[in-house]
Design a protein around this motif. Structure first.
Motif, mmCIF file in Angstrom:
data_model
loop_
_atom_site.group_PDB
_atom_site.id
_atom_site.type_symbol
_atom_site.label_atom_id
_atom_site.label_comp_id
_atom_site.label_asym_id
_atom_site.label_seq_id
_atom_site.Cartn_x
_atom_site.Cartn_y
_atom_site.Cartn_z
ATOM 1 N N PRO A 27 -0.691 -17.277 -21.454
ATOM 2 C CA PRO A 27 -0.544 -16.271 -20.407
ATOM 3 C C PRO A 27 0.537 -15.261 -20.769
ATOM 4 N N LEU B 297 2.347 -12.613 -19.148
ATOM 5 C CA LEU B 297 3.560 -12.278 -18.424
ATOM 6 C C LEU B 297 4.650 -13.347 -18.564
ATOM 7 N N PRO B 298 4.326 -14.641 -18.372
ATOM 8 C CA PRO B 298 5.365 -15.658 -18.571
ATOM 9 C C PRO B 298 5.938 -15.622 -19.979
ATOM 10 N N VAL C 164 9.838 -15.056 -20.856
ATOM 11 C CA VAL C 164 10.619 -15.980 -21.671
ATOM 12 C C VAL C 164 11.216 -15.255 -22.870
ATOM 13 N N VAL D 31 14.020 -12.686 -21.923
ATOM 14 C CA VAL D 31 15.301 -13.309 -21.601
ATOM 15 C C VAL D 31 15.975 -13.810 -22.873
ATOM 16 N N TYR E 223 10.825 -4.750 -11.561
ATOM 17 C CA TYR E 223 10.988 -5.134 -10.166
ATOM 18 C C TYR E 223 11.592 -6.536 -10.070
ATOM 19 N N LEU E 224 11.140 -7.445 -10.961
ATOM 20 C CA LEU E 224 11.684 -8.812 -10.941
ATOM 21 C C LEU E 224 13.105 -8.870 -11.473
ATOM 22 N N TYR F 195 13.133 -1.854 -3.140
ATOM 23 C CA TYR F 195 12.707 -3.104 -2.500
ATOM 24 C C TYR F 195 13.936 -3.893 -2.042
ATOM 25 N N PRO G 164 19.773 -21.255 -26.769
ATOM 26 C CA PRO G 164 20.121 -22.034 -25.590
ATOM 27 C C PRO G 164 21.033 -23.199 -25.931
ATOM 28 N N GLY H 233 -0.059 -15.326 -14.872
ATOM 29 C CA GLY H 233 1.107 -14.525 -15.215
ATOM 30 C C GLY H 233 1.573 -13.737 -14.000
ATOM 31 N N VAL I 115 4.019 -14.883 -11.077
ATOM 32 C CA VAL I 115 5.481 -14.731 -11.099
ATOM 33 C C VAL I 115 5.893 -13.622 -10.140
ATOM 34 N N ILE I 116 5.199 -12.481 -10.226
ATOM 35 C CA ILE I 116 5.553 -11.346 -9.377
ATOM 36 C C ILE I 116 5.120 -11.597 -7.937
ATOM 37 N N GLN J 220 7.221 -14.034 -6.004
ATOM 38 C CA GLN J 220 8.545 -13.493 -5.705
ATOM 39 C C GLN J 220 8.461 -12.582 -4.487
ATOM 40 N N ILE J 221 7.432 -11.712 -4.474
ATOM 41 C CA ILE J 221 7.298 -10.766 -3.360
ATOM 42 C C ILE J 221 7.180 -11.509 -2.038
ATOM 43 N N LEU K 46 9.571 -20.266 -12.253
ATOM 44 C CA LEU K 46 9.820 -19.680 -13.565
ATOM 45 C C LEU K 46 10.855 -18.554 -13.456
ATOM 46 N N LEU K 47 10.677 -17.707 -12.453
ATOM 47 C CA LEU K 47 11.601 -16.589 -12.305
ATOM 48 C C LEU K 47 13.016 -17.083 -12.001
ATOM 49 N N THR L 185 14.557 -18.407 -14.977
ATOM 50 C CA THR L 185 14.893 -17.332 -15.896
ATOM 51 C C THR L 185 16.196 -16.652 -15.484
ATOM 52 N N LEU L 186 16.276 -16.338 -14.197
ATOM 53 C CA LEU L 186 17.447 -15.592 -13.742
ATOM 54 C C LEU L 186 18.715 -16.439 -13.867
ATOM 55 N N ARG M 198 19.120 -18.683 -16.161
ATOM 56 C CA ARG M 198 19.169 -19.152 -17.542
ATOM 57 C C ARG M 198 19.054 -20.671 -17.613
ATOM 58 N N TYR N 297 17.268 -23.023 -19.126
ATOM 59 C CA TYR N 297 16.303 -23.063 -20.227
ATOM 60 C C TYR N 297 15.297 -24.211 -20.146
ATOM 61 N N MET O 164 12.785 -23.371 -17.608
ATOM 62 C CA MET O 164 12.042 -22.175 -17.993
ATOM 63 C C MET O 164 10.954 -22.517 -19.010
ATOM 64 N N MET O 165 11.354 -23.224 -20.070
ATOM 65 C CA MET O 165 10.395 -23.560 -21.118
ATOM 66 C C MET O 165 9.319 -24.509 -20.586
ATOM 67 N N PHE P 285 6.884 -22.569 -18.465
ATOM 68 C CA PHE P 285 6.019 -21.766 -19.322
ATOM 69 C C PHE P 285 4.918 -22.645 -19.932
#
Lengths: 317, 716, 334
Positions: free
Chosen positions: A155, A157-158, A162, A165, A250-251, A269, C35, C269, C272-273, C276-277, C287-288, C291-292, C294, C296, C299-300, C303
């Motif tokens: 996928p 986007l993920p 990753v 970052v 946005y994220l 936002y 990491p 994918g 994620v967005i 969040q919304i 995941l987000l 990520t924010l 860190r 790891y 996150m991994m 994913f």
């Protein structure tokens, strides 16, 4: 040659010309093939015209527009002026009093750079992988096809999140490439099957028989047949990169050095622009910019088929 | 119009039927005031070249002209009970019932007639259900039909369309069209895409079906000789109208100048080779049909009268009508060429071949492994297709060798191997004594470079649509060969040369043609360009792979004549591949060349062209000969093969590969393989050519029935 | 079903998972400022006084599934082995096993996306087919224009608009969450609340997703309608219903499958967005978050699990495709 004994006058093979082609003729021919004919085809199709107009408009804003406008700073105007209230701030201002129009104009350039580099990356990688896989038999084809399938399934986007970052790229061009990192799979897979069928065409075999080098065959016989599809994919890939970049800004996971539409959208936002009418214009304009550009690309991409179709071309020469 | 022969009731009567399409260039009439009667129980052949409106006639009979076409006129159908149905004015539901229950249709190209996602059984079932028929009885009938057509019902029912060969699909489609026991069967080029032998086999079966089920058949085709024996009457169409109707059986009954010219233009097995004449000019555009008789611009008999007034069909004898002002003069002015030749004593042309071969092939094998890629393909045994299996052949300068065989026999692969486009998996291919593939690999023993060999061996393909790159103009396409081996020429020289070539191939004005894209050329013109492209390499040998098969009948002789003319000019040899014995005879015969017959990857008979045609020795060659009807023969012969379908080349039969289909096969044929005997220049790989002491002559005949016999036995 | 074909698909799926594992390993281990070193540094900063180097290494090993002192190839095999056993390490922030966190959130995302994808395709196919039947009419023109416009709108933009109107202007839907608090899990009210909360996210995916499907379905259907077998079916007197269902739809849907394969990955994918919304705690949200912060390991792991989910989705789609198109099973699909 073995047939020297035959009277050369009978044989058209020995004819030579007595006219010389000037470089002006060459230029005129090139101009005709790449500018005049496509232009004439485009004029006949109103959708292509609109699409071309929109995309060209964005290009203008992203390049020249930046030179024509002073950058905006905080408290340029009153906070949160509505759109179309004054000529000084036609699109209104944000809560810090920055001029939205200027922000939008300055935000165009990095977005266009990202789209272009990402789209180009997808098209170049996809075309090379797909064409090579289709044209080479055996192991190389298997390897490339497998890589393509893997890229197609992971996928996007993920993966981008990753990678972004971990790698933390800064320039819009690199970010564009990153966003497109595995977007080439679909194009490569499709081109491979197209090449597989084109290489079976008789005229490719005839070119082989005439000992035409493989790169010439790819360039002159194989690629032109796929150009409409490649160009179409370029446009839709740019659209994909646009959507992804704005979404990821946005994220807040993409680093940036200049503000762009995605960053503006994020600011709006988080600033609560969705909660009330009075701030709605703040988030509206980035949205309008994204959607309009996207429509322009779609309209333009729908006409690529015509530009390369010899039947259509023949009518406009 | 009154019917003189009272006994023959008309099942269909067409009166002034017109089909027109509104186009932005004007109204295009693709069927122009056609009036014709179809008798009950007859087989009517409708013959015409492409674009003559014959397919429209088929659609019109079922009122199935596709939008936006419109049908005017009157079509009456007489049912079994004597009622008359006005087809063009039926309600939708009545029309739905009429179609398939009373009048069924078999399209051109059965390949795309079946739903690719549904098994054959489903097609039969849904048709029965849609017409409220008893499914069990219906399926029983379907089984019988399939068996009549030499198919195994249970196997066929359970397959998807893409799993069947073309010939099987076409026969399954014929069975499907007869499932509701219609009275009339309209067939639009039902066999055009098939091999001649398969065409003839299907025609034989059709003849039996027609008798068994009491059918009226309208058989539409471009191939007059093919249907001559099958049909009772033949209607000839030209420029969207019927030119004449005459009793089949004897082609000298034809009295229209167009029919005569058409017959004289078609290569066949008996007519003396220099009697063949192509028809000048081309068929008219549907928007712009000439005034008066539509054939007058091309007709050698035309007079001012023809230009002014369109002759109507007039009755000139029993079952015979013609639309021509000068039909009395036809016998005198345009005699049928086949009548002037007296049988076997056709003259033999002397070729001027060299002694040294240009290309020699020694025990060439090409085996394909079917491998669909993917990293798991290691796990299963690859299936090996033996496309070419141990073939020797030498081709000389100024030579013409024609390879004849059914599709799938490996003739194209063999041809490509001969010109070095396909690497053999065994044996060697040499150009003037130098191994081509060794040279390519850089291990050559001669002093010629690979590029030089490559220049000498060229190819022309079958399909005019795919032989030229659609994105390049003719002038760009034709510059490629010169760029390839004459780099000293500049753009102007190349252009001047290609214009001269276009001119010499009869395409003038050449400047106009050079500036066109391929889609702006006709099929024949595209093939000419392909020929010019090959000749611009100044080659020693050109592989012409079915180079004329896709052209209209009247264009073929033209194209072959051009090939022969240019052969004289350029000293080129041709390796001509064809499924059609007549074309092979024409081209090879005029150059004093040879014909080789291929079957499942092997050459089974080879010899001088006329010798092979007039005196075929191998039972398979005789079958091919049978499949190519003689224009003047009147006797209907039984099919000389015992199995219609070609065996799977993945698993070819043991011994003589032809034995499962051979009527002469004996037990020894199944275990031992005959070799090409070579005492004379006419060689045949068959035990029947062997001396009397060969075990064949004492061996028991294999128990096989021939195609014709099986059907007879079941129908009684 | 052809066993060989099935084997090939399974092999392909495993290959994708393996690639992803290798990729995450490489990112964790090999990247500059990786990491590992970052985590070590942080641990050292926090507990440097109290923890020995060995203890820190053990801590790193526990969280990242990586043993920094081993040779690289051994680390790789251990990581691979652990991952295939379902051990994805511990969340660095929450201290919980990654698998536990993900098992909790994954079903919610799958729930959202499968409903969205079902509606996208149902609406897209029906609309596209009707457009094809009505080719050239005003309905066709209008639907084509609307579909083209909808394709141009990213789903998150539509989600913003939905929130603006339905949440803040008209107060019809909740802004976020998966269900209202205080409801007994399993009760009818709970399920209603779940659907209520999922409505806006699903609608935003459906509305922006069906347009593209409708446009390709329209093109495929027009092509199918012009084919010989449709003409033949009409002549044979089949009912219009059977023709549209068994002939047109069946054959026009097949080319949509390539799109579906890409769409599944795209939607996961996009989750994620989307999540969040709508503050919808699904796998994308996690995941987000990871990520924010860190985080790891999380996150991994996330994913990897998203990739596996996509692989399974694609595999299932492939299976049904093999059922629909008989030409696939005989390997005739090139």
């Amino acid at each position: 040659m073995s047939d020297a004994s035959v009277d050369s006058e009978d044989i058209p093979l020995e004819v030579v010309s007595d006219v010389d082609q000037t470089w002006q003729d060459t230029v005129r021919n090139l101009l005709n093939a790449y500018v005049l004919v496509p232009g004439r085809i485009m004029i006949t199709d109103y959708r292509a015209l609109i699409g071309f107009g929109i995309v060209f408009g964005y290009l203008f804003v992203g390049t020249i527009g930046v030179w024509l406008m002073e950058p905006t700073t905080m408290w340029d105007g009153e906070r949160l002026m509505q759109s179309f209230e004054t000529w000084d701030h036609p699109l209104g201002t944000d809560p810090q009093g920055r001029d939205l129009l200027t922000l939008m104009v300055y935000g165009t350039r990095p977005i266009l750079l990202m789209m272009f580099s990402g789209g180009l990356f997808i098209v170049v990688v996809g075309t090379i992988v797909g064409t090579v896989a289709g044209f080479s038999r055996g192991r190389l084809d298997q390897l490339l096809s497998t890589i393509t399938d893997v890229a197609l399934t992971i996928p996007g986007l993920p993966l981008v999140i990753v990678l972004a970052v971990t790698l933390n790229p800064q320039s819009p061009i690199l970010i564009g490439v990153l966003l497109a990192i595995n977007g080439w799979g679909g194009l490569a897979r499709n081109l491979r099957s197209q090449v597989l069928s084109i290489r079976e065409e008789d005229y490719v075999e005839a070119a082989n028989a005439m000992n035409v080098p493989t790169r010439h065959i790819l360039l002159k016989d194989v690629l032109p047949n796929m150009m409409p599809y490649i160009l179409y994919n370029f446009m839709s890939s740019m659209r994909g990169v646009l959507f992804a970049s704005v979404g990821l800004y946005y994220l807040g996971v993409l680093p940036y050095s200049q503000e762009n539409w995605g960053v503006l959208l994020d600011q709006a936002y988080t600033g609560g622009a969705l909660t009330t009418w009075s701030m709605f214009h703040w988030i509206l304009w980035p949205i309008v910019a994204v959607v309009t550009l996207s429509i322009g690309l779609i309209l333009l991409s729908q006409s690529t088929d015509k530009l390369f179709n010899p039947r259509v071309r023949a009518r406009h020469e | 119009m009154s019917q003189q022969v009272v006994a023959q009731e008309n099942i269909l009567e067409l009166r002034d039927v017109t089909v027109s399409f509104g186009m932005n260039r004007g109204v295009s009439k693709v069927l122009d005031d056609v009036s014709i009667d179809i008798h009950r129980g007859e087989i009517l052949g409708v013959v015409g070249e492409s674009g003559s409106g014959k397919s429209m006639l088929a659609s019109a009979i079922l009122d199935a002209v596709v939008d936006p076409g419109t049908v005017d006129g009157e079509i009456s159908y007489r049912t079994d009970s004597g009622e008359t149905v006005d087809i063009l004015n039926l309600e939708e539901e009545e029309l739905r019932q009429l179609r398939w229950e009373e009048i069924a249709m078999v399209f051109q190209g059965a390949m795309s007639f079946f739903n690719p996602t549904m098994k054959i059984r489903g097609h039969f079932l849904e048709t029965l259900k849609a017409h409220d028929q008893d499914v069990e009885d219906g399926m029983e009938h379907a089984r019988e039909l399939l068996t009549d057509l030499h198919l195994e019902p249970d196997r066929i029912f359970d397959t998807f369309p893409h799993e069947l060969s073309g010939g099987m699909k076409q026969r399954a489609l014929i069975a499907l069209s007869l499932i509701l026991e219609p009275n009339v069967l309209v067939m639009d080029e039902p066999t055009a895409a098939l091999d001649l032998l398969m065409q003839r086999s299907i025609l034989t079966l059709l003849d039996d079906l027609q008798e068994k089920y009491d059918l009226t058949i309208v058989f539409i085709t471009h191939d007059l000789p093919l249907v001559k024996d099958l049909c009772d009457r033949i209607a000839v169409m030209y420029a969207f109208d019927v030119m004449e109707v005459f009793p089949a059986g004897d082609l000298s009954n034809s009295t229209h100048p167009y029919t005569r010219s058409l017959l004289n233009a078609v290569p066949n097995l008996t007519t003396s080779l220099d009697e063949l004449r192509s028809i000048e000019g081309s068929a008219p555009d549907p928007v712009d049909i000439p005034s008066g008789c539509s054939y007058h611009p091309r007709c050698p008999l035309s007079t001012p009268e023809c230009e002014q007034e369109d002759p109507a069909l007039e009755e000139i004898g029993p079952d015979q009508e013609v639309a021509c002002w000068h039909h009395e003069k036809v016998d005198e002015e345009l005699p049928l060429a086949l009548e002037t030749s007296d049988g076997v004593s056709a003259e033999v042309y002397e070729g001027n071949q060299s002694d040294e071969p240009v290309v020699s092939m020694d025990d060439v094998e090409v085996h394909f492994e079917s491998d669909d890629g993917g990293f798991l393909s290691l796990f299963d045994d690859p299936e090996v297709v033996r496309a070419v299996d141990g073939v020797d052949l030498e081709i000389y300068e100024n030579d013409v060798v024609a390879i004849v065989g059914e599709s799938g026999c490996g003739k194209t692969t063999f041809g490509k191997t001969a010109v070095g486009l396909q690497e053999p998996t065994g044996g060697s291919v040499q150009y003037r004594g130098q191994d081509i593939w060794e040279t390519k690999a850089g291990r050559g023993n001669g002093d010629r470079s690979y590029a030089e060999i490559r220049r000498a061996l060229q190819i022309i393909h079958q399909d005019p649509g795919s032989s030229l790159n659609p994105n390049r103009k003719i002038s760009a396409t034709l510059q490629v060969p010169m760029k390839s081996w004459q780099s000293d020429l500049d753009v102007e020289d190349r252009k001047a040369r290609l214009l001269a070539m276009l001119e010499s191939a009869g395409m003038s004005p050449p400047e106009d043609y050079a500036d066109r894209y391929p889609h702006q050329l006709s099929g024949g013109e595209k093939q000419r360009v392909a020929l010019i492209r090959a000749l611009l390499m100044n080659p020693d040998l050109i592989l012409a792979d079915e180079a004329v098969s896709a052209l209209d009948v009247s264009m073929r002789v033209d194209m072959m004549d051009l090939m022969l003319t240019l052969q004289d000019l350029f000293d080129t040899s041709y390796l001509f591949i064809s499924h059609n014995l007549t074309n092979a005879r024409y081209l090879a015969g005029r150059a004093g060349g040879r014909i080789a017959v291929m079957y499942l990857g092997e050459i089974i008979e080879i010899g001088p062209a006329e010798e092979i045609v007039q005196n075929p020795q191998h039972p398979y060659t005789q079958a091919l000969h049978w499949s190519t009807t003689d224009l003047d023969s009147t006797d209907e012969t039984e099919s000389p093969i015992s199995d219609i379908d070609v065996p799977d080349p993945i698993d070819p039969p043991s011994g003589c590969r032809f034995h499962p289909r051979c009527p002469e096969a004996r037990e020894v044929c199944a275990s031992e393989k005959p070799s090409l005997e070579s005492e004379t220049d006419h060689c045949t790989a068959c035990f029947r050519e062997y001396p009397e002491d060969h075990p064949y002559w004492d061996s028991e005949p294999l128990d096989q029935e021939t195609v014709g016999v099986t059907v007879e036995g079941e129908s009684s | 079903m052809n066993g060989r074909w099935l084997l090939k698909r399974i092999g392909m799926s495993l290959l994708v998972v393996w690639t992803t594992i290798t990729l995450t390993f490489a990112l964790i281990r090999l990247m500059p400022g990786s990491p590992i070193s970052r985590m070590r540094a942080e641990l050292y900063q926090q507990y440097g006084a109290t923890m020995s180097q060995e203890q820190i290494d053990r801590q790193v090993r526990l969280y990242l599934n990586v043993q920094p002192d081993q040779p690289l190839w051994q680390q790789y095999f251990n990581y691979m082995f652990d991952t295939f056993q379902g051990d994805l390490g511990h969340s660095y922030i929450q201290g919980v096993e990654v698998t536990v966190i993900l098992a909790d959130v994954l079903p919610w995302t799958v729930f959202l996306l499968s409903i969205a994808i079902m509606f996208q395709y149902t609406i897209g196919i029906l609309l596209g087919a009707s457009m094809a039947y009505a080719e050239g009419t005003r309905f066709d023109f209008a639907s084509t224009s609307v579909s083209t416009f909808l394709v141009s709108v990213p789903f998150y933009v539509f989600a913003f608009l939905l929130i603006f109107f339905f949440v803040f202007q008209w107060n019809l839907f909740p802004q976020g969450g998966k269900y209202a608090t205080g409801l007994e899990a399993g009760s009818l009210a709970f399920y209603r609340s779940v659907l209520y909360h999922a409505t806006l996210p699903i609608v935003s995916l459906i509305v922006t997703g069906f347009g593209g499907i409708a446009l390709s379905m329209r093109a495929n259907s027009i092509q199918t309608l012009g084919s010989d077998y449709i003409r033949g079916a009409r002549l044979r007197g089949l009912s219009n219903f059977r023709i549209s269902y068994r002939y047109v739809a069946r054959n026009a849907i097949l080319p949509l499958y390539t799109g579906l394969l890409i769409q599944i990955g795209f939607l996961f994918g996009g989750a994620v967005i989307l999540e969040q919304i709508f503050s919808y705690r699904g796998i994308g949200y996690v995941l987000l978050d990871a990520t924010l912060f860190r985080d790891y390991p999380l996150m991994m792991g996330t994913f990897l699990v998203i990739t596996i989910a996509v692989v399974i989705g694609v595999f299932v789609a492939d299976l049904t495709y093999g059922k629909l198109d008989p030409r696939i099973q005989t390997g005739d699909n090139s």
